[in-house]
Design an enzyme around this catalytic site. Structure first.
Site, PDB file in Angstrom:
ATOM      1  CD  GLU A 441      46.814   6.205 -64.002  1.00  0.00           C
ATOM      2  OE1 GLU A 441      47.933   5.854 -63.613  1.00  0.00           O
ATOM      3  OE2 GLU A 441      45.832   6.322 -63.236  1.00  0.00           O
ATOM      4  CD  GLU A 512      49.466  10.569 -61.378  1.00  0.00           C
ATOM      5  OE1 GLU A 512      49.892   9.559 -60.774  1.00  0.00           O
ATOM      6  OE2 GLU A 512      48.349  10.626 -61.920  1.00  0.00           O
TER       7      GLU A 512
END
Length: 1006
Positions: A441, A512
């Site tokens: 991220e 994820e």
């Protein structure tokens, strides 16, 4: 302002370290093979720990640090003592602070606040006389976020990058006898912008510190590259060496039994290679983690590196290990300890790994930084596939309006690339690492590309992954340097579309998925049904392994696990750190049990239940099933009538085998027959004992239904009805019930004078929002679901005879401001046995979002503590989270029904209940049955109690027992971060009918 006579490196992008050694592979030098094999650091004469008690002084601002604290004569006798390694926040210093995306400082890279907290560390130590003539180094395995180092008053160096080692040559600064080391650790530096992970923001020397004594000429680094023949029958191990001068080096490879397989030696000057050839190598994989031991001797030092021969590759869009397609059944794991923060003892690492193995997990993503190097050694030995992730996340720039702010800025490229370099160089020799990750991220642009290209140039034997390059982030479209496509929280539909799209040439990795926060996740089976179907889908890692609660206590001394905001920290993300499959103290949540079932390595399917024929499919990739026994049992109405074991199965990987279970079935029976088949370990392993269950399946057996035995309670007893205004009393031979026509419900139920209803029965739609309801709950509350109360339009006695009475009620449920949520009609019938038959028909307002639940809530009196039911158990279950349960008859207490989540929420429901009895310990209570299975719960808390509390310790246990009998309960999903709840799991019907029977009873008379 800054007054010390050292440079202010922490805001200088051009300075990542001063005098730090070049990164290298992790190892400890030993004196001989035997001690090297044991890997007990303290047994090495070349190792000296600096762990222990240090003098410590905390400063809220580095500007108040005294200029002379590091000097030899500085008086630190009045300072505190602090154990190293540790995080200073969990020791009473500074601010415990949890934040996810947001930076805890103004977003002004590379600058950090002027008042930058500092921790000063000082300790004295001796140097062994046996170290004379050797080069001495100090290794800091983890310091957050940057630090300055002095020895005997002289400046040694500086380093930043919190979770990879910093090594310094300290020989010039040492003297015989007593020495003094001083360290200044700063909370923030420009690297803080690259370490914005979703976690508690800890500081300090949080991993081990030690010194090494090395020969003047020694092996500085080694990289074990391996080449396997196409058939895997020959292996070449190329040991690439980096030596600080010229010396003789010998390499010896031993198998797991300690037998020498091959040797090589040479005189190395600077850089060189030793080649070892292995015939018929035993290959390493997570199912059979076979390790060879490589002993590399240079001078008097022996380095021990475990070697696992294996290949990792992407072939025709499929992720493979040793040439076989492999599914990564993983979890994301942060370093997290409820008392120690990010300081993780080895025994705690082992506890995590053993729990994972016992729950069929085979993959770990080290989210979002390299773990302690000993953790990787354990993964090599226990057998895990590891996605090793660089210590890189700059999520906070998203709030600044440009997600690619740092990744596209060439000034930051050295900082980005160094984080890949230090990770790869440290961890390159571990068999368990099957993929390098370029962080998390942080946007995606030239700096990530530079990281990936360097990584591939240094180590082409493993794929490179980075999720931030997904198209939806609209960054640099150049993804040729990445070997897999990675996504977070993609929907089930999306991954199936990806798998079927011929234009998608890379395997898809869900780095994820299935957010495990609170009561969840509820969509695992949906994902894995699709993942198993398509080779291009390589699996993924559930977010995440553990709740990051901090063990603390209230002012009154009540212990609890704290989360964001509990320490006054701002900004914070509340309980978003409580999102794991296990609690902070590693107690499995029911979500972990669900994951274990869904990703089980063995599939059991019925061929012909009449004949006991089963198909056993081996979902392992490398091992047959000779280590497994099949245990089976047949139960009639919860009682075992037959059982047995089959031990001689040897199904090959990815193959199936038919077995016949020798049970006998009656032609007909009044009872229900269930078959449970369980696959268990035949012998002890490193991580579980013999008998541990790997997989199970349950089947309803085809036994014809015989006539039911005569029920002596015929229901023909007469009743007496007494009415006073709206109050109606129905009196029978041994019961008395009360119905209130003004509220349209029962206010009393009793048998033999024993009251069984403490408050009026009520229909309800609200549940305490789960963490996965965090988004939908706003729509629920906007429409008044949380405040819905009944309005009775009409309540009449619509039938009355000597044997029965029937009440009909027209009602609605709604909250203030909004129109009613639903309209319904309930019909209640009481017969001469005291049994209450309920039928409710409901119509939900057409435009509303799905309901949390619909059902009947009963409040039963104090002492109602025993629960017996036939349904799914023994733990909680929901329409989308039930596969880990087994159908049967269970008896437990009300407290045992409760799942104690750190953030109180809906819990403890039992999906597909067929009947239930809630009673006092003497068996006096109510029995509930229905034509269709229902959801059932009994607790000492109302939904409103659970909704109002933010921590479990705030709950005040009621003396009464609250019983919920639900027509349906919506599923739990994973929408705390994942996709919306799937449509099949929503209570989205606009019209429905619910039938239920309530019978007062004394169990001993039944």
């Amino acid at each position: 302002m800054w007054a010390m006579n050292v440079e202010k490196y922490w805001e200088d992008l051009n300075v990542l370290h001063i005098n730090r050694e070049e990164p290298r592979a992790y190892y400890i030098p030993y004196a001989d093979n035997e001690s090297a094999y044991e890997r007990k650091r303290g047994r090495s004469p070349y190792y000296q720990t600096l762990n222990g008690s240090w003098k410590f002084q905390y400063h809220p601002s580095v500007n108040t640090v005294q200029d002379d604290f590091y000097k030899e004569g500085a008086d630190v006798s009045g300072w505190d003592h602090l154990i190293v390694p540790s995080c200073w926040q969990v020791n009473g210093y500074d601010q415990l602070h949890y934040t996810n995306v947001n930076y805890p400082i103004p977003c002004d890279p590379p600058y950090v606040p002027n008042d930058n907290p500092a921790g000063l560390y000082v300790r004295e130590f001796n140097i062994s006389g046996q170290w004379d003539g050797k080069e001495k180094y100090v290794v800091f395995e983890g310091v957050n976020s940057c630090f300055y180092l002095w020895i005997n008053g002289a400046f040694v160096g500086y380093s930043q990058g919190s979770r990879v080692p910093a090594e310094f040559l300290i020989t010039p600064y040492l003297r015989s006898g007593r020495n003094r080391m001083a360290v200044m650790v700063l909370k923030w530096c420009d690297g803080t912008y690259l370490e914005d992970q979703d976690l508690w923001r800890f500081s300090g020397i949080f991993r081990d510190v030690y010194m090494l004594a090395r020969e003047p000429v020694h092996i500085r680094d080694l990289f074990n590259r391996q080449q396997l023949s196409a058939d895997g029958r020959q292996a070449e191990l190329r040991c690439e060496l980096d030596v600080t001068g010229q010396t003789d080096v010998r390499a010896e490879l031993q198998d797991a039994e300690g037998r020498t397989i091959c040797e090589a030696q040479a005189r190395i000057d600077g850089k060189g290679v030793l080649k070892l050839e292995v015939e018929e190598p035993t290959l390493w994989n997570a199912e059979q983690p076979y390790l060879y031991s490589l002993y590399v001797t240079g001078g008097k030092e022996v380095l021990h590196i475990s070697v696992g021969f294996r290949t990792v590759a992407v072939q025709a869009g499929v992720f493979t290990i040793n040439g076989k397609a492999v599914k990564l059944k993983g979890v994301n794991r942060h370093d997290s300890h409820p008392e120690l923060g990010q300081t993780i003892p080895v025994h705690h690492m082992i506890k995590d790994l053993m729990l994972m193995k016992r729950h069929n997990v085979n993959t770990i993503r080290t989210s979002h930084y390299p773990n302690d190097p000993r953790f990787l050694e354990l993964c090599d030995a226990y057998g895990f596939y590891v996605v090793d992730e660089a210590d890189l996340e700059c999520h906070g720039v998203l709030r600044a309006g440009d997600f690619h702010m740092l990744s596209k800025n060439p000034d930051w490229q050295p900082s980005f690339v160094e984080r890949a370099v230090r990770m790869v160089e440290r961890d390159k020799n571990h068999a368990s690492i099957v993929m390098w990750s370029m962080g998390n991220e942080s946007g995606y642009d030239i700096n990530h590309i530079a990281m990936a290209e360097w990584t591939k140039s240094r180590d082409a034997s493993r794929p490179v992954h980075y999720e931030g390059a997904a198209p939806r982030y609209e960054g640099n479209p150049n993804t040729e340097c990445l070997d897999v496509d990675s996504h977070m929280y993609a929907t089930v539909d999306y991954i199936e579309q990806y798998a079927r799209d011929e234009r998608s040439t890379k395997p898809l990795f869900l780095c994820e998925y299935s957010h495990a926060m609170g009561n969840g996740p509820g969509d695992l089976k949906d994902y894995w049904d699709v993942i198993y179907r398509y080779p291009k889908l390589m699996g993924g890692c559930v977010w995440e392994w553990c709740d990051h609660g901090i063990r603390t206590e209230t002012k009154e001394g009540v212990p609890f696990f704290a989360y964001g905001g509990d320490f006054g920290d701002k900004p914070n993300d509340g309980n978003f750190c409580i999102d794991g499959l296990v609690s902070p103290d590693r107690k499995p949540h029911t979500g972990l049990l669900e994951l274990k079932k869904i990703i089980a390595p063995i599939r059991i399917e019925a061929d012909c239940l009449e004949e006991g024929s089963m198909t056993i499919t081996n979902l392992y990739d490398f091992v047959d099933l000779s280590h497994v026994s099949i245990n089976w049992k047949v139960e009639k109405d919860g009682q075992i009538v037959e059982q047995g074991e089959i031990a001689n199965i040897d199904t090959a990987p990815h193959a199936s085998q038919t077995v016949t279970l020798p049970y006998r079935l009656p032609a007909a029976s009044s009872g229900r027959y269930l078959l449970t088949v369980s696959c268990r370990l035949r012998r002890d392993t490193l991580w579980a004992e013999a008998g541990h269950e790997l997989a199970f399946e349950q089947f309803k057996l085809p036994v014809a239904e015989a006539g039911l035995p005569h029920n002596r309670a015929t229901g023909t007893s007469s009743i007496q009805v007494e009415r006073e205004g709206a109050q109606v009393r129905v009196i029978g031979f041994d019961f008395e019930h009360a119905f209130d026509l003004s509220t349209g419900t029962f206010t009393g139920i009793s048998k033999q004078g024993v009251p069984m209803l403490q408050a009026p029965a009520a229909f309800g739609i609200w549940r305490a929002p789960t963490d996965n309801d965090r988004n939908i709950k706003h729509k629920w509350m906007e429409e008044g679901y949380d405040r819905a109360v009944p309005h009775v339009y009409r309540a009449d006695i619509t039938e009355q005879t000597e044997q029965a009475i029937e009440f009909t009620v027209d009602f609605s449920l709604g909250g203030y401001i909004k129109r009613p949520i639903l309209h319904g009609q309930s019909v209640w019938r009481v017969d001469g046995t005291g049994e209450i038959a309920m039928r409710v028909q409901a119509r939900v307002r057409e435009e509303l979002v799905f309901l949390p639940r619909f059902g009947l809530q009963l409040t039963m009196p104090w002492g109602t503590e025993e629960v017996e039911y036939f349904g799914l158990g023994p733990h909680e279950s929901y329409i989308d989270k039930r596969h880990s349960t087994k159908r049967g008859k269970y008896i437990m207490t009300v407290d045992e029904m409760f799942e104690n989540y750190i953030m109180p929420q809906e819990n403890g429901s039992r999906y597909e209940t067929e009947w239930a009895v809630v009673s006092n310990e003497q068996g006096m209570g109510l029995k509930f049955t229905a034509p269709e299975a229902f959801s059932f719960n009994a607790a000492h808390y109302t939904p409103e109690d659970l909704t109002a509390a933010t921590h479990a310790h705030q709950l005040v246990k009621r003396r009464e027992t609250i019983v919920h009998l639900d027509y349906k309960m919506s599923g739990v999903g994973s929408n705390s971060c994942g996709p919306e709840l799937l449509a099949p799991y929503r209570l989205d019907e606009k019209e429905f009918e619910f039938r239920l029977t309530i019978k007062p009873l004394f169990k001993e008379d039944e």
